[in-house]
Write a protein that holds these residues in place. Structure first.
Motif, PDB file in Angstrom:
ATOM      1  N   ASP A  80       8.506  55.277  21.938  1.00 32.26           N
ATOM      2  CA  ASP A  80       7.628  55.454  20.771  1.00 32.26           C
ATOM      3  C   ASP A  80       6.239  55.926  21.155  1.00 32.26           C
ATOM      4  O   ASP A  80       5.316  55.890  20.348  1.00 32.26           O
ATOM      5  N   ARG A 105       9.728  58.279  14.394  1.00 29.75           N
ATOM      6  CA  ARG A 105       8.601  57.945  13.505  1.00 29.75           C
ATOM      7  C   ARG A 105       9.029  57.251  12.225  1.00 29.75           C
ATOM      8  O   ARG A 105       8.221  57.042  11.321  1.00 29.75           O
ATOM      9  N   ASP A 159      -0.674  58.381  15.835  1.00 31.73           N
ATOM     10  CA  ASP A 159      -1.334  57.534  14.843  1.00 31.73           C
ATOM     11  C   ASP A 159      -2.666  57.057  15.391  1.00 31.73           C
ATOM     12  O   ASP A 159      -2.725  56.157  16.208  1.00 31.73           O
ATOM     13  N   ILE A 175       4.730  58.617  18.973  1.00 33.26           N
ATOM     14  CA  ILE A 175       4.343  58.114  17.652  1.00 33.26           C
ATOM     15  C   ILE A 175       3.021  57.381  17.749  1.00 33.26           C
ATOM     16  O   ILE A 175       2.115  57.565  16.928  1.00 33.26           O
ATOM     17  N   LEU A 231       1.704  53.281  12.922  1.00 29.32           N
ATOM     18  CA  LEU A 231       2.835  53.289  13.857  1.00 29.32           C
ATOM     19  C   LEU A 231       2.486  52.621  15.187  1.00 29.32           C
ATOM     20  O   LEU A 231       3.311  51.965  15.800  1.00 29.32           O
TER      21      LEU A 231
END
Length: 1765
Positions: free
Chosen positions: A14, A368, A21, A17, A356
């Motif tokens: 992740d 996402r 963010d 992501i 996120l």
């Protein structure tokens, strides 16, 4: 925050992501909601845990002498027996209880008889919890638990239940290295299994939120299944290449599997932290590859499932998260989850998924978006599977609001975190308390637990056993044959002895027929504390045998010799129907303490139906050589040889098959080549574990084998170091190797968490939230040591240690080469057990230079709480009451302080620490206390350390049974060193403060034998006088005889062996064979006992004597093969085994005086050739090969019988020297003139000196120069000859430095060169009857006495100062105290002694005025100027200061002296014949008669004077019967006779004055006390049960029956106010009781126990139980009630302070004593005493004069420091 293994993917996958963010929004405030119905209720807990459970143990009493573990707790912990009590479990009723008892009874007996099938699990000593969670979403909770809850639980469970607490958190502190080999999931499963196996109570706790968590790739895939998956990807060349690159087929696994390759084997920079860019590139590549592989495998698995080629479960394997695997293993597949598992479910409401970066920590995301697949799987697990298996009471749910900076944090969710932590704490305690309540009572039965541990070890050893049928058959042949000696297996280390013993043991019970129930008793020595040293071992074996053969659970001795006899007696219980197989593996693993390696404890002559099998290494401690000397049967020795190449290969193939493994042909060839170099079983095991790691695709260039056990272990260590880091491994293995008894895993984790070098190595590249070692690191290391670390119990805790000696040796060699490192390891363990950083105290640390650069740190270091526990000596409950001792600290700390050279802490915390010594004495065997001192002295010699050790050794017989007497024993023995030694002064001061809570009766002065000086041991144990003593030629053993043989270890003073031949008479002499193997003695009943010193076997010989009165055995002598027994008329020759050979008489019937073997085997006889009044004798040969030689007075022959020293008629008393020439003795020379009678002649050991005993001393000739030196005895002392004694009690010490002689009770010492007397030793208080010297390897003289003791004197210390203790020659009979000064007078049968009560010194002694007089009593005036003594015919008044009798008053048989009128009058009451008494009064000191009268008596009883001195009351008789004659005490006027005609009258026992009323006396009879008013002439009242002791107020008395019990009664109604001692039957003994003179205490003396018990009257509490050094004959209390004075049967007087800590003035009195002052009067500059007494003999001394002055100046006021208090 550290990264973690399985959740690394959550962060990596992740990452894009999170980077995208960047917009942080302020979240709403968090809140907490708790499902209240799920809140667990805190259950009631046992106050003392399992210690509160008690059982009947089959009508067996609790062990009185058990000292392993907790002395005080053992009786309570004994647990359930065959018919034990059982409480209701989980609400079950009586029916359930019966079932439980039956199950326990069956289980107990299966274990005790040695049944190896279906063994029950070992009782747990640990709470070990696996915590399962995803990583990122539970960080806050897990850190809070680490910070706040785990330390509290660890402390609580250890103190309350004695349990270790350990949390296995595989998510915490894990680095990228753990991801590399994909082993973490496998390790998690292993750890869950370990927790379920080991933990008592909870073993698995899961935290679930809204995240399913990391879903790893399968590490191993079945080959068939992988090929199916591969077929599904056939069209995708890239996918196939990826699968083939990362998964490789291993045909060494059966069936074959495909294995996921370590990441760094392909991406070589994956863990290369030194090249961060390369590492980041490889890591990014891996996570990309990971995603691709995951998609390929999941897609293929779905296709196969749809095609019905695999099951849903097999498909789910590719989708499952680690957390679900853990929950499946820990909960869904587990049993009894209600008792062992907890779940915490947290729901965060209103998660802002747009953030996120933060939301991805709490929810699964994919591309996402929320990962729907993962959420579905989570919901099924969390909401369906878990509640279906786990009861609601074990699931706690929380709801919290999204808020704070990161969604959930400490600030905004403080209430939730606190509630969660409290729930966790309460729930864990609830499950543990419930488990302890349910915990079977057998788990607290030490016999059951000990036996089960060894059976488990046996079972594990047998599982992999192969081959060796020939030796197993030899064991079978021995077990079933007719053998009465042990079988011995011996062989090199690693040859498989233990496995053979285990295999033989496992089959042995099956070898017997159906009508027999064989008992297998098995011990793998050294594997448990109770099998590691000989006394605990024999105690454990004795207990085991008592259970098996249903013997009464009587007191088991705690001293070695009686314990050995007890054990051997129990072996005789074996029978044909219940034979016994006793197996003791590895004798070399026993501690050498208590002479274990000398094997005196080992039975060598076995009773019928007993078989004993032992094993040992051949070259350790001389054990095998000792066995050969004890058991001389070659067929009883079985050598265990290496396996051989073929058998090694066969065993390896068998093990591989069981492990579902195989090897390629090339690999097997490599193994077979190794077996040609070494084929010991341990080596085969090491090879097996190594080849199990080999894959079929591993090239031969990458595999190798070492060719020795040592090199194989080194190779194993090296591999683990490379894999896990050298620093971590070296320190972890270092701690385990350094530990005395192993370490628990919790202790090891704590030690690693305190070790800065380890932590700096572990945290090179990231900083931890809590500075502790991650649990996973040790778990990974342990998993790479298959079965080489053994688990066992030590000090009530499960510990790990190396399972084989070779691992210990290899670890020491590898890691302990650097002595500084060794010291550092021991120092770290010392700090841990000292508790320096326990209980929340932060430990400072410094960042490494690399850390400061990497993390941009400005500060050089910091400090951090390591979450390690405190280490008190005693664990207390919440009310401050002791629960149990900290056995781990007591056992380990001294060992490590010594080896880390931390001597200051060692001295202050251990050696000179009263609380430490007391705690260890209370909880462990006394030998374990001494071993700490011996260990220290082996490293560093310090005199004061030796003194304390010697005090404990000298006091061992008392401290073994009365550990609370530690303070009095130390004080009584070491007070002479108070002013000279700081350490000893500090220890005595602790005894005077801390020790008072254990025993408030402490010596005022030096009163017990002080160690140091020449006396090394005072040996006791004989019930009769030991007439014979001898020492073996190697100076190892001292043999002594009375009605039994007691053999002492001369180096330790301990009893080596005790042989009770069951004779009726007393042995009169002792002879020992030249080879030190046999000893013989004859009794006054004409029995001769020959015993084997090494084995204890003995034979009785009854020579065929003539049936005439004079035919008595008068002597024995022996060599290595034969024994000669003689009477006055004849002599007999026997073999050592007792076979009669021949009988001989002397020509002309001359009486035989002595016989002795020569080196040629011939017997040299001395016979009486003259008349009864002369000293004429003749030397003859048994075969008449030498002409008889006539001499007189004395004779001494050289050892080779070639030289003779004697007196002949022609030269009167001169000593002549003769040499042997052929068949005659030829004159050589005369040793100068001698005109003194010669009583005896003695040659020195080297035959260079000759000593003649003469009337006034001795004469010493140097035989090299013929120079004579006279040795004179003191004036008034002379030698009294016995009839034809031949040799005298005189000897020479090593190197002929001193001549030592015994005369009566003293030992006299002269120097050889000048003949000066250098020492007189007051050796015994009875006549000395034997004396011998030892010069081999030591310099000792040994004396034995009619007083039944044997004293060993170390003549290397002969010139050291002796701190003598004054005493009278005979028992003290009466005592009287001066009222104004600290002076006391005592009497013995022939002596009056005047004592200084402040220092215990005897100031004066006054004898009797005639030699036939007997002294009956003496009293002392208040100022101590005059003593009035009653003798047989007179009363003598002595002026103390002048040492003179100033008046002799004729009055026969005076029984009682009473001082009156301020000590100006003395009233004497005498017995005149059968029915008449006389009373006379004299003035003091003039001796003028004031009055005298006679009175009639029936049975004489002492009269009394009333408390004000007005009335004299005399028990008398007149025409009416028994009366009390009442007289005016000052004038002697007869007032009246008080008739004793009340209805309940019984003959009186004694008459006492009432202290509160001048008109009252009390007549005490056998049932009651009767208070009489002399003025009113009436009986006031009768008080039932009153013994005559009364308080100063006259309101209370005592009831103390001789059969036991003590009650404090009020005298108005006779009711019991307090029961001080319950009415427990203690046998009928003499009991004496007194009140202290301030009425605060009662002192109770019991002659059977020889103890003084002191009770505080305000609350009835016993504050002291003092064991007197000798039987107490008389005791009294000081005028102020602050001390007790006792006079004993050995003539000693002791003053004991009543230092009750409840009363400030009592304690102040103790502290103000002269003996407790740093600078004392009567001491010279070095602090040594001047002479025998601090006060000169010709006057009472300065101290007395000062005391008088103070008394006059202050009037009635007296210093508290004065003994009068």
């Amino acid at each position: 925050m550290a990264a973690m293994t399985m959740d690394k993917s959550e962060l990596k996958a992740d990452r894009a992501i999170e980077k995208a963010d960047k917009g942080d929004k302020k979240p709403e405030n968090g809140s907490v909601k708790v499902d209240k119905e799920k809140k667990p209720e805190k259950s009631d807990t046992l106050e003392n845990g399992v210690a509160d459970r008690k059982g009947d143990t089959c009508d067996k009493k609790a062990d009185k002498g058990e000292k392993s573990g907790e002395k005080k707790e053992t009786e309570e912990n004994w647990g359930v027996g065959l018919n034990g009590d059982a409480g209701s479990v989980d609400g079950e009723g009586e029916e359930g209880e019966e079932v439980l008892l039956d199950e326990e009874r069956e289980k107990l007996m299966r274990v005790l008889v040695g049944e190896l099938e279906d063994l029950p699990p070992l009782g747990s000593k640990i709470v070990r919890i696996f915590t399962s969670s995803t990583f990122t979403d539970t960080t806050l909770e897990r850190n809070a638990l680490m910070e706040k809850v785990y330390p509290k639980l660890k402390s609580n469970l250890r103190e309350k239940h004695g349990l270790e607490f350990q949390v296995v958190d595989m998510r915490w502190g894990v680095r990228d290295e753990a991801t590399d080999d994909h082993m973490t999931t496998t390790l998690c499963m292993q750890e869950i299994d370990n927790c379920q196996r080991l933990s008592i109570g909870p073993n698995f706790i899961v935290f679930l939120g809204q995240k399913y968590g990391y879903r790893p790739l399968p590490t191993h895939i079945d080959a068939e299944e992988f090929l199916l998956l591969r077929d599904c990807a056939q069209g995708e060349t890239e996918e196939l290449a990826l699968m083939d690159l990362w998964y490789r087929r291993d045909d060494n696994t059966v069936p074959a599997v495909f294995i996921l390759q370590p990441i760094s084997s392909i991406l070589t920079n994956f863990n290369n932290k030194r090249q961060r860019r390369l590492m980041e590139a490889d890591q990014a590549t891996w996570w990309e590859t990971f995603g691709k592989l995951q998609r390929i495998l999941r897609k293929s698995a779905q296709v196969l499932f749809i095609a019905k080629k695999i099951t849903r479960e097999e498909m789910h394997n590719y989708f499952m998260s680690v957390t679900e695997r853990e929950v499946t293993r820990g909960v869904l597949m587990a049993k009894n989850v209600h008792d062992h598992c907890l779940a915490y479910v947290r729901e965060i409401e209103n998660i802002n998924i747009t953030l996120l970066r933060f939301a991805s920590k709490f929810v699964d995301f994919a591309s996402r978006n929320v990962d729907g697949e993962a959420q579905k799987l989570l919901k099924t697990l969390r909401d369906d599977k878990l509640p279906a298996k786990m009861p609601d009471s074990n699931i706690v749910k929380f709801k919290v609001e999204w808020g704070g900076k990161e969604g959930i944090d400490m600030e905004t969710h403080k209430e939730y975190i606190e509630t969660f932590c409290q729930h966790f704490y309460d729930n864990v305690l609830r499950l543990v308390d419930n488990a302890m309540d349910r915990n079977e009572k057998l788990s607290s039965n030490p016999v059951y637990v000990e036996v089960l541990q060894h059976l488990k070890a046996c079972y594990n050893s047998c599982k992999v056993f192969q081959g060796r049928e020939d030796i197993v058959d030899r064991i079978k042949q021995y077990v079933l044959g007719k053998y009465d000696k042990p079988l011995i297996l011996h062989g090199a280390s690693g040859c498989g002895k233990t496995s053979l013993m285990a295999k033989g043991a496992s089959q042995s019970r099956s070898w017997f027929g159906p009508k027999q129930t064989p008992f297998l008793v098995l011990r793998f020595l050294g594997t448990t504390p109770n099998s590691s040293s000989v006394i605990p071992l024999l105690t454990s074996l004795s207990r085991h045998l008592m259970w098996l053969y249903e013997e009464p659970d009587e007191y088991i001795p705690d001293e070695l010799s009686p314990l050995v006899n007890h054990f051997k007696k129990l072996l005789c219980c074996a029978s044909k129907s219940k034979p016994l197989i006793l197996i003791l593996d590895s004798l070399d693993q026993l501690s050498g303490a208590d002479g274990a390696h000398q094997l005196a404890w080992l039975p060598t002559q076995l009773p019928p139906y007993v078989r004993l099998i032992v094993s040992t290494l051949p070259n350790y401690f001389g054990i095998l050589d000792t066995l050969h000397s004890m058991i001389e049967i070659p067929e009883n020795y079985v050598p265990v040889l290496p396996l051989g190449e073929n058998l090694s290969a066969t065993i390896l193939q068998f093990w591989l098959k069981n492990a579902n493994r195989t090897l390629t042909e090339e690999q097997m060839e490599l193994v077979n080549e190794a077996f040609t170099k070494c084929n010991l079983p341990l080596y085969v095991k090491l090879v097996f574990d190594e080849v199990c790691r080999w894959k079929s695709y591993t090239s031969l260039q990458n595999v190798s084998l070492a060719f020795t056990i040592h090199d194989s272990i080194y190779k194993l260590f090296e591999r683990i170091e490379i894999q896990h880091g050298r620093t971590l491994v070296a320190h972890a293995f270092g701690y385990i190797t350094a530990a005395k008894s192993g370490l628990s895993e919790a202790e090891l984790e704590d030690l690693l968490s305190l070790d800065e070098k380890v932590l700096n190595d572990v945290y090179q590249y990231h900083l931890p939230p809590v500075r502790r070692i991650p649990p996973l690191l040790w778990t990974r290391i342990r998993s790479d040591l298959p079965s080489y670390l053994s688990e066992r119990e030590a000090d009530g805790v499960s510990v790990v240690n190396w399972y084989h000696r070779q691992f210990i040796e290899a670890a020491k060699e590898r890691y302990f080469k650097n002595l500084n490192y060794v010291s550092e390891i021991h120092s770290n363990i010392s700090e841990y057990f000292l508790g320096i950083w326990g209980g929340g105290k932060p430990k400072p640390f410094e960042y490494t230079e690399g850390q400061r650069k990497m993390f941009h740190l400005e500060q050089k270091g910091g400090e951090s709480d390591r979450k390690v526990p405190l280490q008190p000596l005693v664990f207390m409950d919440e009310h401050g009451r002791p629960i149990r001792h900290n056995l781990r600290k007591l056992n380990e700390l001294p060992y490590h302080l010594i080896r880390s050279h931390r001597y200051e802490e060692l001295y202050s915390q251990v050696i000179f620490n009263y609380n430490w010594l007391h705690a260890k004495l209370n909880s462990m065997p006394l030998q374990s206390v001494l071993s700490d001192f011996e260990d220290l002295l082996d490293h560093v010699y310090q005199k004061d350390v030796k003194l304390i050790a010697d005090v404990i050794r000298l006091s061992s017989s008392i401290l073994s049974h009365y550990p609370d007497n530690l303070g009095p024993q130390i004080i009584g023995r070491l007070l002479p060193y108070f002013t000279m030694n700081e350490n000893i002064r500090m220890l005595i001061q602790q005894c005077d403060t801390d020790g008072l809570t254990r025993c408030a009766l402490v010596p005022v002065h030096h009163c017990l034998h002080t160690p140091g000086g020449p006396l090394q041991f005072s040996l006791e144990g004989h019930l009769f006088a030991p007439f014979g003593i001898a020492v073996t030629s190697n100076a190892k053993y001292l043999i002594s005889v009375s009605n039994k043989f007691i053999i002492f270890d001369l180096s330790t003073g301990e009893v080596f062996r005790q042989i009770a031949p069951g004779i009726e008479g007393i042995m009169q002499s002792l002879a020992v064979s030249e080879n030190d193997k046999y000893a013989a003695g004859f009794t006054n009943n004409n029995q001769v006992i020959v015993c084997n010193i090494l084995t204890g076997e003995h034979v009785k010989i009854m020579p065929p004597l003539k049936e005439i009165k004079e035919s008595l055995v008068t002597g024995t002598t022996m060599n290595n093969t034969h024994i000669v027994i003689w009477t006055a008329q004849e002599w007999f020759l026997y073999t050592i085994s007792g076979t009669f050979l021949s009988r001989h008489t002397i020509e002309m019937s001359m009486p035989i005086l002595s016989a002795e073997f020569g080196p040629d085997g011939k017997v040299y006889l001395v016979v009486k050739s003259g008349g009864t009044g002369d000293s004429e004798m003749t030397l003859e040969m048994s075969d008449n090969s030498i002409e008889p030689f006539e001499f007189h007075s004395a004779i001494s022959l050289s050892k080779d019988k070639q030289l003779m020293y004697t007196c002949i008629e022609i030269s009167d008393n001169a000593v002549a020297v003769y040499t042997r020439q052929g068949d005659a003795w030829r004159y050589d020379r005369t040793l100068g003139d001698n005109f003194d009678l010669v009583f005896a002649l003695n040659l020195s050991e080297d035959e260079n000196f000759l000593v003649a005993t003469i009337p006034l001393g001795y004469k010493l000739w140097n035989l090299k120069t013929d120079i004579m030196v006279p040795l004179k005895l003191p004036h008034g002392t002379r030698n009294i000859p016995t009839k034809n004694q031949l040799s005298g009690m005189v000897t020479l010490t090593r190197n002929n430095h001193f001549v030592v002689a015994a005369v009566r009770k003293n030992v006299y010492v002269w120097d050889v060169k000048q003949g000066n007397m250098v020492k007189v030793l007051d050796a015994h208080f009875g006549r000395i009857i034997a004396l011998t010297a030892v010069s081999t390897g030591c310099n000792k003289v040994i004396s034995s006495s009619i007083d039944k003791t044997i004293k060993v004197w170390n003549f290397d210390n002969i010139l050291e100062d002796v701190h003598s203790i004054d005493r009278l020659e005979k028992p003290i009979e009466t005592m009287d105290l001066a009222s104004e000064v600290p002076i006391c007078v005592t009497t013995s049968r022939n002596c009056v002694g005047v004592w200084n009560l402040e220092n215990g010194k005897l100031l004066k002694t006054f004898g009797t005025t005639t030699s036939t007089s007997v002294i009956t009593e003496a009293v002392l005036t208040g100022d101590a100027n005059f003593v009035c003594a009653a003798e047989t015919a007179n009363i003598v008044i002595w002026d103390v200061s002048k040492d003179a009798a100033i008046k002799t008053l004729p009055l026969r048989d005076t029984q009682k002296l009473i001082r009156n009128e301020n000590d100006t009058r003395i009233i004497a009451i005498a017995k005149q014949g059968i029915n008449k008494g006389t009373c006379a009064c004299y003035s003091l000191p003039e001796g003028d008669q004031i009055y005298k009268f006679e009175f009639g008596v029936s049975v004489y009883k002492d009269g009394v004077v009333t408390c004000d001195g007005s009335f004299l009351a005399l028990p008398a008789v007149d025409k009416s019967g028994d009366v009390i004659g009442v007289y005016h005490a000052k004038t002697g006027t007869h007032l009246y006779n008080l008739q004793l005609k009340y209805s309940t009258y019984k003959p009186m026992i004694k008459l006492i004055p009432m202290p509160h009323d001048p008109n009252q006396v009390a007549l005490i009879d056998e049932d009651k006390g009767n208070i009489l008013d002399l003025k009113k002439k009436t009986l006031v009242r009768s008080v039932n049960r009153w013994n005559g002791q009364v308080t100063k107020t006259g309101k209370h008395g005592l009831y103390a029956p001789s059969r036991g019990g003590l009650e404090y009664i009020e005298l108005k109604h006779g009711k019991t106010t307090k029961t001080l001692i319950p009415r427990i039957a203690e046998g009928v003994f003499n009991v004496d009781t007194i009140f202290s003179n301030n009425d605060r205490h009662v002192i109770y003396y019991h002659s059977g126990h020889r103890t003084l018990r002191v009770f505080r009257l305000s609350d009835g509490k016993m504050i002291a139980k003092y064991k007197a050094q000798a039987e107490v004959k008389v005791m009294t209390c000081s005028p102020g009630g602050m001390s007790v004075i006792i006079g004993c049967v050995d003539g000693s007087l002791t003053v004991l302070a009543l230092a009750d800590p409840h009363y400030e003035d009592n304690v102040e009195f103790l502290q103000c004593l002269p003996s407790r002052q740093k600078h004392q009067p009567g001491m010279n500059g070095t602090g040594e005493e001047n002479g025998e007494s601090n006060l000169p003999k010709n006057s009472i001394g300065t101290a007395l004069q000062v005391a008088r002055f103070v008394a006059k100046a202050r009037g009635a006021q007296r210093s508290r420091a004065c003994i009068l208090s």
